[in-house]
Design an enzyme around this catalytic site. Structure first.
Site, mmCIF file in Angstrom:
data_model
loop_
_atom_site.group_PDB
_atom_site.id
_atom_site.type_symbol
_atom_site.label_atom_id
_atom_site.label_comp_id
_atom_site.label_asym_id
_atom_site.label_seq_id
_atom_site.Cartn_x
_atom_site.Cartn_y
_atom_site.Cartn_z
ATOM 1 N N CYS A 166 1.431 6.364 5.534
ATOM 2 C CA CYS A 166 1.647 4.943 5.744
ATOM 3 C C CYS A 166 0.601 4.371 6.702
ATOM 4 O O CYS A 166 0.323 4.978 7.728
ATOM 5 C CB CYS A 166 3.044 4.734 6.315
ATOM 6 S SG CYS A 166 3.529 3.016 6.446
ATOM 7 N N PRO A 167 0.008 3.263 6.325
ATOM 8 C CA PRO A 167 0.279 2.381 5.194
ATOM 9 C C PRO A 167 -0.663 2.595 4.009
ATOM 10 O O PRO A 167 -0.681 1.786 3.087
ATOM 11 C CB PRO A 167 0.056 0.993 5.786
ATOM 12 C CG PRO A 167 -1.091 1.205 6.740
ATOM 13 C CD PRO A 167 -0.860 2.584 7.319
#
Length: 94
Positions: free
Chosen positions: A18-19
């Site tokens: 992430c992200p």
């Protein structure tokens, strides 16, 4: 079980966290035509939920979510749709 018969593109986001899986999904879907299918392979535990939430927020269709048995890889199949931004641009050009 939903069968995905349309040819599409596969994004291998394994090893990204992430992200990055969501960002890469955004980049790839922006290159695709409306109705095309993108399959995202990701092993980040949060990627499946993050991508699904992002796609719903932008109006893309989640065609199918699946896990590969005991492996940690999830497969998210998305169908590209016209986003609000695309719609505004299209209307301005008409």
């Amino acid at each position: 079980m939903i069968e995905i018969s349309e040819p599409g593109k596969t994004l291998d986001a394994r090893g990204l966290f992430c992200p990055s899986p969501v960002q890469q999904t955004n980049v790839e879907l922006s290159k695709m035509r409306i109705g095309e299918i993108l399959t995202v392979l990701a092993d980040d535990p949060a990627a499946e939920d993050d991508i699904a939430s992002w796609a719903r927020r932008l109006g893309h269709e989640i065609v199918k979510l699946e896990k590969n048995g005991n492996e940690t890889v999830s497969y998210t199949h998305l169908r590209a749709h016209e986003t609000r931004h695309d719609l505004v641009c299209r209307l301005l050009l008409e």
